[in-house]
Design an enzyme around this catalytic site. Sequence first.
Site, PDB file in Angstrom:
ATOM      1  N   LYS A 441       0.834  -1.221   0.000  1.00 32.92           N
ATOM      2  CA  LYS A 441       0.000   0.000   0.000  1.00 32.92           C
ATOM      3  C   LYS A 441       0.861   1.261   0.000  1.00 32.92           C
ATOM      4  O   LYS A 441       0.573   2.214  -0.719  1.00 32.92           O
ATOM      5  CB  LYS A 441      -0.942  -0.003   1.209  1.00 32.92           C
ATOM      6  CG  LYS A 441      -1.965  -1.123   1.208  1.00 32.92           C
ATOM      7  CD  LYS A 441      -3.023  -0.925   2.285  1.00 32.92           C
ATOM      8  CE  LYS A 441      -2.434  -0.852   3.692  1.00 32.92           C
ATOM      9  NZ  LYS A 441      -1.808  -2.119   4.107  1.00 32.92           N
ATOM     10  N   THR A 443       3.880   1.618  -1.088  1.00 34.16           N
ATOM     11  CA  THR A 443       4.537   1.738  -2.390  1.00 34.16           C
ATOM     12  C   THR A 443       3.573   2.292  -3.441  1.00 34.16           C
ATOM     13  O   THR A 443       3.940   3.141  -4.257  1.00 34.16           O
ATOM     14  CB  THR A 443       5.073   0.366  -2.832  1.00 34.16           C
ATOM     15  OG1 THR A 443       5.858  -0.184  -1.780  1.00 34.16           O
ATOM     16  CG2 THR A 443       5.921   0.482  -4.073  1.00 34.16           C
ATOM     17  N   ARG A 465       1.876   7.581   7.410  1.00 32.17           N
ATOM     18  CA  ARG A 465       2.093   7.436   8.842  1.00 32.17           C
ATOM     19  C   ARG A 465       3.592   7.386   9.136  1.00 32.17           C
ATOM     20  O   ARG A 465       4.377   6.909   8.319  1.00 32.17           O
ATOM     21  CB  ARG A 465       1.435   6.156   9.365  1.00 32.17           C
ATOM     22  CG  ARG A 465      -0.078   6.193   9.358  1.00 32.17           C
ATOM     23  CD  ARG A 465      -0.646   4.871   9.814  1.00 32.17           C
ATOM     24  NE  ARG A 465      -0.374   3.797   8.871  1.00 32.17           N
ATOM     25  CZ  ARG A 465      -0.532   2.514   9.137  1.00 32.17           C
ATOM     26  NH1 ARG A 465      -0.936   2.131  10.341  1.00 32.17           N
ATOM     27  NH2 ARG A 465      -0.294   1.600   8.219  1.00 32.17           N
ATOM     28  N   LYS A 476      10.006  -6.186  10.577  1.00 33.94           N
ATOM     29  CA  LYS A 476       9.435  -5.624   9.351  1.00 33.94           C
ATOM     30  C   LYS A 476      10.457  -4.847   8.538  1.00 33.94           C
ATOM     31  O   LYS A 476      10.427  -4.832   7.313  1.00 33.94           O
ATOM     32  CB  LYS A 476       8.247  -4.724   9.691  1.00 33.94           C
ATOM     33  CG  LYS A 476       7.502  -4.204   8.460  1.00 33.94           C
ATOM     34  CD  LYS A 476       6.321  -3.348   8.875  1.00 33.94           C
ATOM     35  CE  LYS A 476       5.584  -2.813   7.647  1.00 33.94           C
ATOM     36  NZ  LYS A 476       4.477  -1.931   8.011  1.00 33.94           N
ATOM     37  N   ALA A 695      -3.241   0.184  14.109  1.00 35.92           N
ATOM     38  CA  ALA A 695      -4.414  -0.030  13.260  1.00 35.92           C
ATOM     39  C   ALA A 695      -5.381  -1.041  13.858  1.00 35.92           C
ATOM     40  O   ALA A 695      -6.381  -1.369  13.234  1.00 35.92           O
ATOM     41  CB  ALA A 695      -3.968  -0.486  11.878  1.00 35.92           C
ATOM     42  N   PHE A 726      -3.621  -1.894   7.389  1.00 38.42           N
ATOM     43  CA  PHE A 726      -4.202  -3.229   7.216  1.00 38.42           C
ATOM     44  C   PHE A 726      -5.130  -3.270   5.986  1.00 38.42           C
ATOM     45  O   PHE A 726      -4.952  -2.531   5.024  1.00 38.42           O
ATOM     46  CB  PHE A 726      -4.931  -3.675   8.479  1.00 38.42           C
ATOM     47  CG  PHE A 726      -4.039  -3.864   9.674  1.00 38.42           C
ATOM     48  CD1 PHE A 726      -2.683  -4.157   9.523  1.00 38.42           C
ATOM     49  CD2 PHE A 726      -4.530  -3.754  10.959  1.00 38.42           C
ATOM     50  CE1 PHE A 726      -1.848  -4.339  10.624  1.00 38.42           C
ATOM     51  CE2 PHE A 726      -3.705  -3.935  12.063  1.00 38.42           C
ATOM     52  CZ  PHE A 726      -2.364  -4.222  11.892  1.00 38.42           C
ATOM     53  N   PHE A 814       4.445  -8.271  -9.918  1.00 36.75           N
ATOM     54  CA  PHE A 814       5.747  -8.874  -9.660  1.00 36.75           C
ATOM     55  C   PHE A 814       6.221  -9.570 -10.939  1.00 36.75           C
ATOM     56  O   PHE A 814       5.412  -9.952 -11.801  1.00 36.75           O
ATOM     57  CB  PHE A 814       5.653  -9.878  -8.507  1.00 36.75           C
ATOM     58  CG  PHE A 814       5.488  -9.226  -7.160  1.00 36.75           C
ATOM     59  CD1 PHE A 814       6.563  -9.109  -6.298  1.00 36.75           C
ATOM     60  CD2 PHE A 814       4.257  -8.729  -6.752  1.00 36.75           C
ATOM     61  CE1 PHE A 814       6.419  -8.507  -5.050  1.00 36.75           C
ATOM     62  CE2 PHE A 814       4.099  -8.133  -5.520  1.00 36.75           C
ATOM     63  CZ  PHE A 814       5.189  -8.022  -4.658  1.00 36.75           C
ATOM     64  N   TRP A 843       7.238   0.020  -8.509  1.00 34.21           N
ATOM     65  CA  TRP A 843       8.334  -0.522  -7.720  1.00 34.21           C
ATOM     66  C   TRP A 843       9.601  -0.662  -8.562  1.00 34.21           C
ATOM     67  O   TRP A 843      10.701  -0.392  -8.107  1.00 34.21           O
ATOM     68  CB  TRP A 843       7.930  -1.889  -7.145  1.00 34.21           C
ATOM     69  CG  TRP A 843       8.983  -2.489  -6.256  1.00 34.21           C
ATOM     70  CD1 TRP A 843       9.235  -2.211  -4.948  1.00 34.21           C
ATOM     71  CD2 TRP A 843       9.943  -3.483  -6.639  1.00 34.21           C
ATOM     72  NE1 TRP A 843      10.288  -2.958  -4.486  1.00 34.21           N
ATOM     73  CE2 TRP A 843      10.745  -3.758  -5.505  1.00 34.21           C
ATOM     74  CE3 TRP A 843      10.200  -4.178  -7.826  1.00 34.21           C
ATOM     75  CZ2 TRP A 843      11.785  -4.683  -5.514  1.00 34.21           C
ATOM     76  CZ3 TRP A 843      11.236  -5.101  -7.853  1.00 34.21           C
ATOM     77  CH2 TRP A 843      12.014  -5.348  -6.707  1.00 34.21           C
TER      78      TRP A 843
END
Length: 990
Positions: A441, A443, A465, A476, A695, A726, A814, A843
């Site tokens: 999200k 990205t 955020r 992460k 979240a 999320f 991808f 990306w």
Amino acid sequence: MSTRLPGVLRQLRWAQQPPAPRAPQGCRPGIAARRPFPPWGSIQVPCRAGSSGGGSAGEGLLGQRRLQELPSGSSGRAGGKAPLKPDAMVREIIQNSKEVLSLLQKGSPAFKPVLAVVQAGDDNWMQEINQNLAEEAGLNITHVCLPPNSSEDEIIDEILKLNGDARIHGLALQLSLSSFSNKILNALKPDKDVDGVTDVNLGKLVRGDAHECFVSPTARAVIELLEKSDFIIDGKKVLVVGAHGPLEAALQCLFQRKGAMTMTCPWKTPQLQSKLNEAEIVVIGSPKPDEIPLSWIQPGTTILNCSHNFLSGKHEYDVQFNGLTVEDDVGLLAAALRIQNVVNSGRRWLREQQYRRWKLRSLKLQPLSPVPSDIEISRGQTPKAVDVLAKEIGLLADEIEIYGQSKAKVRLSLLERLKDQADGKYILVAGITPTPLGEGKSTVTVGLVQALTAHLHVNSFACLRQPSQGPTFGVKGGAAGGGYAQVIPMEEFNLHLTGDIHAITAANNLLAAAIDARILHESTQTHKALFNRLVPLVNGVREFSGIQLSRLKKLGINKTDPSTLTEEEMTRFARLDIDPSTITWQRVLDTNDRFLRKITIGQAKTEKGFFRQAQFDIAVASEIMAVLALTDGLEDMKNRLGRMVVASDKKGQPVTADDLGVTGALAVLMKDAIKPTLMQTLEGTPVFVHAGPFANIAHGNSSVLADKIALKLVGGEGFVVTEAGFGADIGMEKFFNIKCRASGLVPNVVVLVATVRALKMHGGGPSVAAGIPLKKEYTEENLQLVADGCCNLKKQIQIAQLFGVPVVVALNVFKSDTRAEIDLVCELAKRAGAVDAVPCHHWSVGGRGSVDLARAVIEAANQGSHFRFLYDVQLPIVEKIRTIAQKVYGAQDIELSPEAQYKIERYTQQGFGNLPICMAKTHLSLSHEPEKKGVPTGFILPINDVRASIGAGFIYPLIGTMSTMPGLPTRPCFYDIDLDTETEQVKGLF
């Protein structure tokens, strides 16, 4: 013979200078006085109004009478003569300025230009005339009065303050000739230099761009007096004598453009007599020395006296010559032209506040294949200086606070300045139900704004955020986007940023300390001793603080003198009687530390046996973070902080931060954190990073303030793209029902993010684990798994449609995705009701890879939104929970535990029943069971507990066990993070 010029020019008469008037109160010799700015719409009488037309010292203007009071047929000269008849040109200029200002105020009623005058000296001869001209035109004047002996640096300091003040539209200097220097003149901001004295304005004039700059009002007055008198300038010989600096340069330039042969010289030049004999027009820039005989000026010569300018405050000389006189109105006309310049400056300023396409220089990308690591990409791009970016997007210099080279806080005053600006389009990026494979999200958010601004040249802002440092060093890694769609510098984004989370940690833990300290002190002191310590004697007097007076009012005690309280009132005031078993406020830390999930505090002997079980949460789980994310200003934030409920007393009533007396201190700790942080993407487009609430137990969105400021900056045709945490069932639902309810903002489009790999998992694909290679189902084409998994995508589209907002699906592509899989997802998304579905490649190539997505978002936004809330907040708490469970999650019903039922009844009794609901549920499934992928149905949603964030403004039911303090895995990310001690570069962040 000399020709008598009609109306305006007659020959000059030199007379004795009248005595200087007394300086008005507030600008006494040797005393620096800064007069306050008037409120919009008021008139302030200053020490003096106006400034030089070009920086030379000289004489003052004529008598001090209100413009409309000057009799129509009078002629006036200084030295006690009758007042001069105001020239029709002055009336015309002031009337025109008044009409222009009136038109501007129709669109911006509160707008009123202000002329600021910096004065170093005591001469105030021109005060009333300038004030009257400004009043006639409808603008204000403010004065900064400095001592006559003020240094160059002191004068420049005042100039710089006024340069950065958005309320000031014109800036003039009222200094003696000896005080002038190029450094002082060029300290003026060129777009506020209404006297045209800076090198920038003079350079534009010389270059022939007079329409783009401010021209010296005095020089303009000379030319206009001649032309309005039907005097032919072309071919005439002009001598400018005694002028200095900018005035000399402006006069010479304007006369040459009119075809005159222009000479300039000082009074003491050896060839002055011959030059005066040759001149057909003489412009006097400073007082004539006594030793210069009048006989050097030939009969028939036209003389204009500019020496009575607004710098020196002296008064004009008149001369009797050959029985003929010339009255010149240069000074009065120059004053009117300066007022006109201020109005024009204000008009330009207003135009800049209106929507305009940014002149933003995007940063070029050179994508590599294979795509390097995020930090390598980030480090390979040189960001623009943040002050350059701020200027490109319309921020004023005094609206930013710079942190290093690449970050800046943005002040909330911008909202007042742009309050009449139309908001841009409001875009929310949400996702399908998350999987360990990730959807991207952040990205997509960054790639979309890079496409909009860097490639389609549409104003756009990303609002993200701020990530917690816990996951950064845990499992992460960074959270700035990824690949060629990320926020830079990424290490600054992920580490500390501008200290907002640290401020939240400090405020949160101060409140936690206040709770336990209050319980201790109440348990060890008598009522009277406690009261006397809470309201101590200071210099023999007891006084309540402001927040203590608020507590008295809450208790219904309408007294302000501590000595008048009864013993019963003192006891009620002093004792909170907190029930330790009801404390919900925990200490926080921005580090993943599983051993702080349950602790015992108060074991030292100094705590006198008061100990209890407590815990630490991760800092972003603090209610203060949620308050920061939902507030709309300092006052609102302070009120929300004061309303935060930390426990109940022994009678079951809520105890708040206000009751503990700590609200003001919390606001002080948070006063800088409330300002959004400005950064940029890899392609140089603007990003706000602000707030980062959980979240699950909170709403998981960036701040309302960042969104509101960004919406004003992009203007009515621009776009603000923000992200919800999320999946859409959690982050998007809370964005709509909580954030939009708090902000009043209406979203235009939802961008729903999905990946082929994640959809395969929702279609029944095998489980995945970190560090283990993906199975072939995820790396080879499998159309059946994709089709089955699109049920989750369809459900999330339907959830968005519950709120009446159009959906565009963004499919993050991808390299293992096949064309058939991509086409299948896009086709099924459109069948499910999406306006469009677009494959995205940001990306790997940056904004260029999301241009199609950007076009789809623009088209969807133009279709219009029919936004509506899912429920009415006036419904009972249970009904609001049931509505979300059934309509959003697909549950058959809810089941309340006894604890949850009790809490709902208590919150309702305490008056909190009309707050929105913030469901704390696993993000890994639409149900409460994380292993159930796709679209589970027919389940009963268990509500284990219900808690309240009263300051933030929501009730949060707990479905299952919610961990608010993450732990470190066996091999945390910190194994790969290091610092190069020679270059100070961070390694291995992501």
